[in-house]
Write a protein that holds these residues in place. Structure first.
Motif, PDB file in Angstrom:
ATOM      1  N   LYS A 253       0.838  -1.191   0.000  1.00 56.39           N
ATOM      2  CA  LYS A 253       0.000   0.000   0.000  1.00 56.39           C
ATOM      3  C   LYS A 253       0.878   1.248   0.000  1.00 56.39           C
ATOM      4  CE  LYS A 253      -3.959   1.726   2.634  1.00 56.39           C
ATOM      5  NZ  LYS A 253      -4.863   1.355   3.724  1.00 56.39           N
ATOM      6  N   GLU A 254       1.945   1.209   0.798  1.00 54.93           N
ATOM      7  CA  GLU A 254       2.843   2.369   0.868  1.00 54.93           C
ATOM      8  C   GLU A 254       3.559   2.565  -0.457  1.00 54.93           C
ATOM      9  OE1 GLU A 254       2.526   4.448   2.859  1.00 54.93           O
ATOM     10  OE2 GLU A 254       1.741   3.491   4.645  1.00 54.93           O
ATOM     11  N   VAL A 255       3.976   1.451  -1.067  1.00 56.70           N
ATOM     12  CA  VAL A 255       4.679   1.577  -2.348  1.00 56.70           C
ATOM     13  C   VAL A 255       3.746   2.256  -3.343  1.00 56.70           C
ATOM     14  CG1 VAL A 255       5.697   0.316  -4.251  1.00 56.70           C
ATOM     15  CG2 VAL A 255       6.178  -0.395  -1.931  1.00 56.70           C
ATOM     16  N   GLU A 256       2.455   1.872  -3.296  1.00 59.45           N
ATOM     17  CA  GLU A 256       1.487   2.499  -4.202  1.00 59.45           C
ATOM     18  C   GLU A 256       1.382   3.997  -3.915  1.00 59.45           C
ATOM     19  OE1 GLU A 256       0.140   1.438  -6.887  1.00 59.45           O
ATOM     20  OE2 GLU A 256       1.269  -0.384  -6.447  1.00 59.45           O
ATOM     21  N   ARG A 257       1.300   4.332  -2.613  1.00 58.46           N
ATOM     22  CA  ARG A 257       1.118   5.742  -2.247  1.00 58.46           C
ATOM     23  C   ARG A 257       2.332   6.537  -2.736  1.00 58.46           C
ATOM     24  NH1 ARG A 257       0.975   8.983   3.180  1.00 58.46           N
ATOM     25  NH2 ARG A 257       2.291   7.401   4.105  1.00 58.46           N
ATOM     26  N   TYR A 258       3.519   5.956  -2.575  1.00 58.77           N
ATOM     27  CA  TYR A 258       4.757   6.621  -3.016  1.00 58.77           C
ATOM     28  C   TYR A 258       4.712   6.796  -4.531  1.00 58.77           C
ATOM     29  CZ  TYR A 258       9.826   7.263  -3.541  1.00 58.77           C
ATOM     30  OH  TYR A 258      11.074   7.739  -3.839  1.00 58.77           O
ATOM     31  N   ARG A 757      10.591   3.382  -7.399  1.00 61.62           N
ATOM     32  CA  ARG A 757       9.553   2.516  -6.876  1.00 61.62           C
ATOM     33  C   ARG A 757      10.159   1.192  -6.433  1.00 61.62           C
ATOM     34  NH1 ARG A 757       3.691   0.858  -8.469  1.00 61.62           N
ATOM     35  NH2 ARG A 757       3.737  -1.160  -7.455  1.00 61.62           N
ATOM     36  N   MET A 758      11.032   0.640  -7.286  1.00 63.75           N
ATOM     37  CA  MET A 758      11.615  -0.660  -6.937  1.00 63.75           C
ATOM     38  C   MET A 758      12.487  -0.542  -5.697  1.00 63.75           C
ATOM     39  SD  MET A 758      12.521  -2.078 -10.674  1.00 63.75           S
ATOM     40  CE  MET A 758      13.275  -3.573 -10.183  1.00 63.75           C
ATOM     41  N   GLY A 759      13.242   0.574  -5.640  1.00 63.88           N
ATOM     42  CA  GLY A 759      14.114   0.762  -4.490  1.00 63.88           C
ATOM     43  C   GLY A 759      13.297   0.847  -3.220  1.00 63.88           C
ATOM     44  N   PHE A 760      12.208   1.594  -3.286  1.00 65.04           N
ATOM     45  CA  PHE A 760      11.360   1.770  -2.114  1.00 65.04           C
ATOM     46  C   PHE A 760      10.739   0.431  -1.738  1.00 65.04           C
ATOM     47  CE2 PHE A 760       7.413   3.651  -0.167  1.00 65.04           C
ATOM     48  CZ  PHE A 760       8.073   4.182   0.913  1.00 65.04           C
ATOM     49  N   ASP A 788      20.072   8.980  -5.936  1.00 68.51           N
ATOM     50  CA  ASP A 788      20.597   7.883  -6.757  1.00 68.51           C
ATOM     51  C   ASP A 788      19.703   7.580  -7.952  1.00 68.51           C
ATOM     52  OD1 ASP A 788      22.670   7.781  -5.138  1.00 68.51           O
ATOM     53  OD2 ASP A 788      22.359   5.767  -4.352  1.00 68.51           O
ATOM     54  N   ALA A 789      18.400   7.497  -7.722  1.00 71.10           N
ATOM     55  CA  ALA A 789      17.528   7.092  -8.814  1.00 71.10           C
ATOM     56  C   ALA A 789      17.587   8.093  -9.954  1.00 71.10           C
ATOM     57  CB  ALA A 789      16.098   6.952  -8.323  1.00 71.10           C
ATOM     58  N   LEU A 978      20.919  -2.829  -3.221  1.00 62.57           N
ATOM     59  CA  LEU A 978      19.701  -2.857  -2.418  1.00 62.57           C
ATOM     60  C   LEU A 978      18.708  -3.862  -3.001  1.00 62.57           C
ATOM     61  CD1 LEU A 978      17.959  -1.520  -0.209  1.00 62.57           C
ATOM     62  CD2 LEU A 978      17.266   0.139  -1.901  1.00 62.57           C
ATOM     63  N   LEU A 979      18.543  -3.802  -4.332  1.00 63.23           N
ATOM     64  CA  LEU A 979      17.561  -4.688  -4.964  1.00 63.23           C
ATOM     65  C   LEU A 979      17.979  -6.151  -4.839  1.00 63.23           C
ATOM     66  CD1 LEU A 979      16.750  -2.744  -8.265  1.00 63.23           C
ATOM     67  CD2 LEU A 979      15.522  -2.694  -6.122  1.00 63.23           C
ATOM     68  N   ASP A 980      19.282  -6.402  -4.848  1.00 64.88           N
ATOM     69  CA  ASP A 980      19.745  -7.795  -4.827  1.00 64.88           C
ATOM     70  C   ASP A 980      19.798  -8.375  -3.432  1.00 64.88           C
ATOM     71  OD1 ASP A 980      20.064  -7.545  -7.481  1.00 64.88           O
ATOM     72  OD2 ASP A 980      22.226  -7.158  -7.412  1.00 64.88           O
TER      73      ASP A 980
END
Length: 1245
Positions: A253-258, A757-760, A788-789, A978-980
């Motif tokens: 839900k937070e990722v969506e809000r972001y 988004r992916m980072g978050f 960074d992004a 971070l993603l890995d």
């Protein structure tokens, strides 16, 4: 919203910087005039070549010969053409020397212009950072209510960097290019005004285009920044309350809000790209039209009227051409200027804003002698961030040397009154006086230094215990500290820690238990030796054992003739106050002693009767001996940021001394290998059609230049055809620029958004332990998302376009030149590696610096983040100055790095610029040799040289993108790290057991656990306890014994190191995380609310379904919240403010309970759920909780024994294991630790 002129950006320059900038500008000016100079040489050279060629042509005629340096017919009739005088190689050698000289000068000037500007910018940026931070720290508290700390942090990092870009090397490059533009035209006029005028006729069109472009870009940049600041604030909020998010399964839900907030930023970015593409295309279109015109008119001037020599034609043409090109290249600098001005607007406005209450001012007087009488005269007040009135014509007198207690329901304005005494706010009407003086006339630092405050939620700073206490008063000796800690009953637990007073307390005091933090805070207040002591529920967070002692200590301190104001919900603590003031609805409705007020049967009476009924349930005997010692019920409370990170933290701090911790950090940081571009592109893969389009467009545009040089070398031969051809080529060029600009900006912005988004998403998916690591503090993580992004775009998007453009340009040029003369081409090609090399070298150096900058700025960012988040505490302690100094000390390192960078960057730039001149000198010298020895036609020499030299400039252009590109690779690598990272406890995975009939049968078997950040402190030491479905288990024990930790293991924030947690017969480590958490509802001590409406906060309880309004209302009725919400103007749509700051504690707690109820959990965890409430709300909430407990497995952690008497199992914990367990009566009969605890409040051994 740009309200800052360009030159205002330099308002912080001192004489020294101004001198450096002037020097840099002079160098840039001279450097800019080098290219036109080169054209003069070039024109002479052309004429020489042509003269030689004519001589050769003449001598080819077998009937002519060269005698006495004149050409004659063989039959002796004269023809007056000179011959034989021209030693072509000698001439060429001379020209070659000219070029070398110009080249050397260019190197020197290039170096100076860049390094001077970059150094001066570094100094100014340092001043701006200092000034800004200092000003922000001086702002009154009301200003912080209206500006979110996340946004301020973003401004300090991103916006100031934008200013830096606008006042550094870009300025000198702009001056250089602009000078070239002016000189080029000047030369055109001097050498051939007719042709120049014809060319200039079209130039206004270019100017208009450039101006419009700058305007749009600036506007859009501002919009984009604003849109991102919102997203940044969301990220900051979510990361600071990560535990709540995890407990309620709100990650997606937070990722969506972001993401929602990112969309608008992305839209502005794409518009910006489209507009830039359009205008770039437009400008080139106009420029090429001018060329076509010049071709046609110039050739007629040379051939038909013979006004110009061919050399002059070339000089004029190239002069104007170079002038135009440089004007074009100067435009990206304008974009940087505009962005810098946009960013500076807000920052400078803050710097210029005079705070309403200036805490650092030296003005106003200090009283010689302070008695300590405080009085409120008809004070009316509401918070700046919301209009409803909190204090309504409040009149109260507090006499010196007396203890005055403020009581009343939550939200009645008790804490607000205390904030007015500290002068965090000024009343809207009326006044607050100290000894009869209006406090607005007193020096603020001095006023606050008279006060010691102990808040409900003590804030500790991320440093050692001793330093935290030192914040109370500068220059305290260790003896004073020890004395204060003894008085606050903190000395013993500090001496038990391995590093005693040098123990680090962690971010926000996270490594300490609530009681420990509270005692450190009391010691910090006592060490000030204050005249006025403000206790805002000071003992709420303590367990009975320490509470009695601290209360005693406070009584001792209070009786010292200080003026004391105490706010409490537990009325027993304040019975013996000298005066008790009852508050209701922002007014003081009654005052008097305990007994008087009981007779009046007013507010106080209701509060007391409610409360004592709650306590009646305790058996008589326990009650007698207990009344005095225990009772101030322990509403443990923690600073909101840390929420229940705190539980995470038991008593001790990291054993690694800070030093070793830093060494480790260095090692971890070292291993960021720049990410392979292929992987960055992989993330951009969904946009491949855009990328393809853009790339093809860029390739076509790149091929145009060399083809042009071909046309140009035939200028004298072919006239008309050129004109038509040019037109068609350039309409196409414009169109392609537009498309590729749009395509690249679209793909770049989509990539940035996707990465953010992916980072978050990845951050929220990490296990909770990951956030305990200080490198992953919310501040550092938000900075990483912000910068960074967006830097990754440097390796894709328009950068790809530029690079492709340059490469095709070079490719086509090389093919053309090899076709004409491979020998000459080879000589020139020798120089290309140097061009490439200088670009590469530049990139290498800059990445190195980028990394250092980042490190250094993150340290500074950590300090600014901590300061802004805890601004109230800092203001209360009057420590603004020392935070400013700390921040400034941390700015020293990035500043030194920037100065080093200036030199390297300057040298590379100078080198890259001068290689072109060197290449020219060599190729003309060799060209002369070939014309002489091998009879190469001179026009071919031109074709080859001009083709390759134009491509060389393209290469130079490409290499100027390398810094961005390099930065992008490092940023991407950080992101991929971070993603890995595979979290130890994965929230997103679907693996793990789920079963249909979840009963809630819990068992802890031999659990041992240490926190990952503090491996050497055993928190749980073989915990064994079980609870059957529908039962209530209560944990009691002193702070730091592992009560909250066991709850966190159940939530799977952590997994036990040894032993198991069994849930319905399943090992917790095998259970699906989100499934497990969806069955658990938690109400914690210090509930975290999100910055949205009350309704949304309640909805947060169940993120798996769409929650209807009826559900919300029924849940809030159960939590006794509904009536209060209906009194608000906007009801359930009322915004609760950042971290719920607009509500009182009791209101927040009830929202949290409603949030847990709506989840309909099988297991209910109550972590001191009612501690923060006053008696009135507490009784109702306790009823609500009892209702909520029916039919659910429940684990209660409480300090108030009355709340847990009727639990099925009471487990007494100490040192991480259970020492006795059973129901209340059985434990009382045992006469063990529990019995002692109930009867005496004695320590639990």
């Amino acid at each position: 919203a740009i309200r800052i002129g360009f030159f205002q950006l330099f308002r912080f320059a001192t004489c020294r910087e101004t001198l450096m900038m002037v020097g840099g500008s002079v160098c840039a000016f001279l450097h800019g005039s080098a290219q036109p100079l080169m054209l003069l040489v070039f024109g002479m050279l052309t004429d020489t070549f042509i003269e030689y060629d004519i001589e050769l042509q003449e001598l080819l005629d077998p009937r002519k010969e060269c005698i006495n340096n004149t050409i004659q017919w063989k039959n002796q009739s004269m023809k007056n053409l000179t011959c034989g005088l021209l030693d072509i190689e000698y001439e060429m050698t001379n020209f070659a020397y000219y070029y070398v000289a110009i080249g050397c000068a260019v190197f020197l000037l290039g170096y100076l212009q860049i390094s001077l500007w970059v150094t001066s910018a570094a100094r100014q940026i340092q001043i701006i950072r200092k000034t800004y931070f200092r000003k922000v720290m001086r702002m009154e508290i009301g200003w912080f209510d209206c500006n979110s700390t996340g946004e301020l942090n973003t401004r300090m990092s991103d916006d100031i960097n934008k200013i830096n870009d606008a006042i550094a090397d870009q300025v000198s490059i702009f001056i250089q290019r602009f000078t070239t533009f002016v000189c080029g035209f000047a030369m055109g006029f001097v050498k051939g005004w007719k042709l120049t005028l014809v060319i200039i006729a079209a130039s206004p069109l270019i100017g208009v285009g450039a101006a419009l472009m700058a305007l749009f870009v600036a506007k859009l940049t501002g919009q984009e920044l604003q849109a991102y600041a919102k997203a940044g604030a969301v990220a900051d909020e979510v990361l600071t309350s990560i535990r709540t998010v995890a407990a309620f399964g709100g990650e997606l839900k937070e990722v969506e809000r972001y993401d929602k907030n990112l969309i608008s930023a992305q839209r502005w970015g794409i518009r910006k790209g489209l507009i830039m593409g359009f205008f770039t295309g437009y400008m080139w279109f106009i420029i090429f039209l001018c060329y076509a015109l010049a071709f046609w008119y110039g050739s007629s001037l040379v051939v038909d009227t013979q006004e110009y020599s061919p050399g002059t034609l070339l000089q004029v043409f190239f002069g104007v051409l170079i002038a135009a090109l440089n004007l074009g290249q100067a435009s990206p600098c304008l974009e940087a200027f505009a962005a810098g001005r946009g960013a500076a607007t807000i920052i400078f406005e803050t710097i210029d804003r005079e705070p309403d209450i200036d805490c650092l001012s030296e003005a106003c007087y200090k009283l010689d002698k302070v008695k300590g009488d405080i009085e409120f005269h008809n004070v009316t007040f509401h918070y700046p961030s919301r209009p409803e009135v909190i204090l309504d014509k409040l009149s109260v007198a507090v006499n010196s040397g007396e203890t005055t207690a403020f009581v009343g329901p939550s939200g009645a304005g008790k804490s607000t009154a205390v904030q007015l005494i500290q002068r965090f706010y000024d009343p809207k009407e009326g006044m607050v006086t100290l000894d009869g003086h209006d406090i607005r006339g007193l020096n603020i630092q001095w006023l606050r230094s008279l006060m010691g405050i102990v808040e409900q939620e003590p804030v500790l700073f991320a440093t050692t215990i001793a330093e935290n206490i030192r914040y109370g008063r500068p220059g305290v000796t260790l003896d004073d500290i020890i004395h204060a800690t003894k008085e606050a009953n903190a000395y013993n637990f500090i001496m038990d820690l391995p590093q005693k007073f040098d123990t680090l307390v962690g971010e926000g005091g996270g490594q300490m238990s609530g009681g420990q933090k509270q005692r450190i805070a009391i010691a910090r207040a006592l060490v000030r030796n204050p005249r006025i002591l403000l206790l805002d529920m000071a003992t709420s967070a303590l367990d009975n054992e320490s509470e009695a002692v601290v209360q005693e200590a406070l009584d001792k301190v209070i009786s010292n003739g200080r003026t004391t104001i105490s706010i409490a919900h537990r009325l027993s603590t304040i019975k013996n106050a000298d005066v008790i003031v009852g508050y209701e609805h922002g007014r003081a409705v009654e005052r008097g002693k305990h007994d008087e007020l009981l007779e009046r049967k007013g507010v106080y009476f209701t509060l007391v009767t409610l409360q004592s009924q709650g306590d009646k349930a305790l058996n008589q005997k326990a009650r007698q001996s207990w009344y005095g010692s225990h009772q101030t019920e322990l509403l443990a409370t923690y600073p909101f940021q840390v929420i229940y990170r705190l539980h995470v933290c038991i008593c001790y701090a990291c054993i690694h001394s800070p030093y070793t911790a830093f060494v480790e950090e260095e090692e971890v940081e070292e291993h960021v290998e720049p990410a392979p571009v292929t992987r960055i592109l992989k993330y951009n893969a969904p946009e491949w059609p855009y990328m393809l389009f853009g790339t093809i467009g860029a390739a076509v545009n790149g091929g145009v230049n060399p083809v042009y040089s071909l046309l140009f070398s035939q200028i004298l031969a072919v006239r008309w055809r050129g004109l038509v051809l040019t037109k068609t080529v350039f309409i196409e060029y414009w169109f392609i620029s537009l498309i590729s600009g749009y395509a690249f900006s679209k793909s770049g912005e989509l990539l940035t958004r996707r990465l953010r988004r992916m980072g978050f998403h990845a951050m929220l998916g990490q296990e909770v332990g990951w956030f305990d690591d200080h490198r992953n503090s919310p501040g550092a993580l938000t900075t990483r998302l912000a910068t960074d992004a967006s830097q990754v775009q440097g390796a894709t998007g328009s950068q790809i376009g530029m690079i492709v453009n340059s490469l095709t340009n070079i490719g086509v040029a090389v093919i053309i030149s090899f076709y004409f003369s491979w020998k000459l081409s080879l000589v020139i090609l020798c120089f290309l590696p140097f061009l490439a090399l200088s670009g590469g070298f530049q990139a290498k150096m800059l990445t190195g610096f980028a990394k250092q900058d980042k490190q250094a700025m993150e340290d500074a960012g950590r300090i600014s983040g901590e300061a802004l988040n805890n601004i109230r505490t800092i203001a209360g302690l009057g420590k603004e100055q020392s935070f400013v100094e700390m921040y400034e000390a941390h700015l020293e390192a990035p500043y030194q790095a920037a100065k080093q960078k200036a030199n390297v960057y300057g040298a590379c730039y100078g080198f890259a610029q001068c290689v072109v001149f060197m290449a020219n000198s060599a190729s003309y010298r060799f060209g002369g040799y070939l014309v002489r020895q091998e009879g190469l036609h001179f026009s071919l020499v031109f074709r080859v040289i001009s083709a390759i030299v134009t491509s060389g400039t393209a290469l130079g252009r490409a290499s100027s993108y390398t810094p961005d590109y390099a930065k992008a690779k490092i940023s991407a690598a950080r992101f991929f790290q971070l993603l890995d990272r595979v979290p130890k406890i994965s929230v997103y995975s679907n693996e793990g057991d789920k079963w249909p009939d979840f009963k809630g049968n819990l068992e802890f078997i031999d659990c041992k656990f240490t926190y990952p950040t503090r491996p050497d402190i055993q928190v749980l030491n073989g915990l064994n306890v079980s609870v059957k479905p529908g039962q209530t288990l209560a944990f009691v024990g002193s702070s730091g014994c592992g009560k909250s930790t066991s709850v966190q293991l159940l939530e799977r924030f952590y997994d036990p190191d040894q032993g198991k947690v069994i849930i319905d017969g399943h090992d917790s480590t095998q259970v699906n995380v989100s499934y497990l958490r969806s069955k658990i509802g938690i109400v914690s001590q210090e509930p975290i609310l999100f910055d949205c409406s009350i309704g949304d906060n309640i909805k947060y309880g169940d993120n798996l379904r769409e929650v209807s309004m009826n559900d919300i209302i029924s849940a809030s009725k159960k939590a006794q919240l509904h009536d209060f919400v209906m009194t608000l103007p906007e009801k359930y749509d009322t915004n609760v403010g950042s971290q719920g700051s607009q509500l009182s504690r009791g209101q927040k707690q009830r929202i949290a309970i409603a949030r847990a109820i709506i989840r309909d959990p099988k297991i209910l965890l109550l972590d001191e759920a009612t501690s923060a409430l006053d008696t009135e709300s507490e009784k109702t909430v306790q009823e609500a909780l009892d209702k909520a407990r029916e039919g659910r497995t429940c684990i209660v952690i409480a300090h108030r024994l009355s709340t847990i008497q009727n639990s099925d199992i009471i487990a007494v914990m100490s040192r991480g294991f259970v020492i006795e367990q059973g129901p209340h009566d059985q434990l009382m009969a045992l006469k063990g630790a529990y019995y002692k605890l109930v009867t005496t409040g004695a320590p639990i051994s």
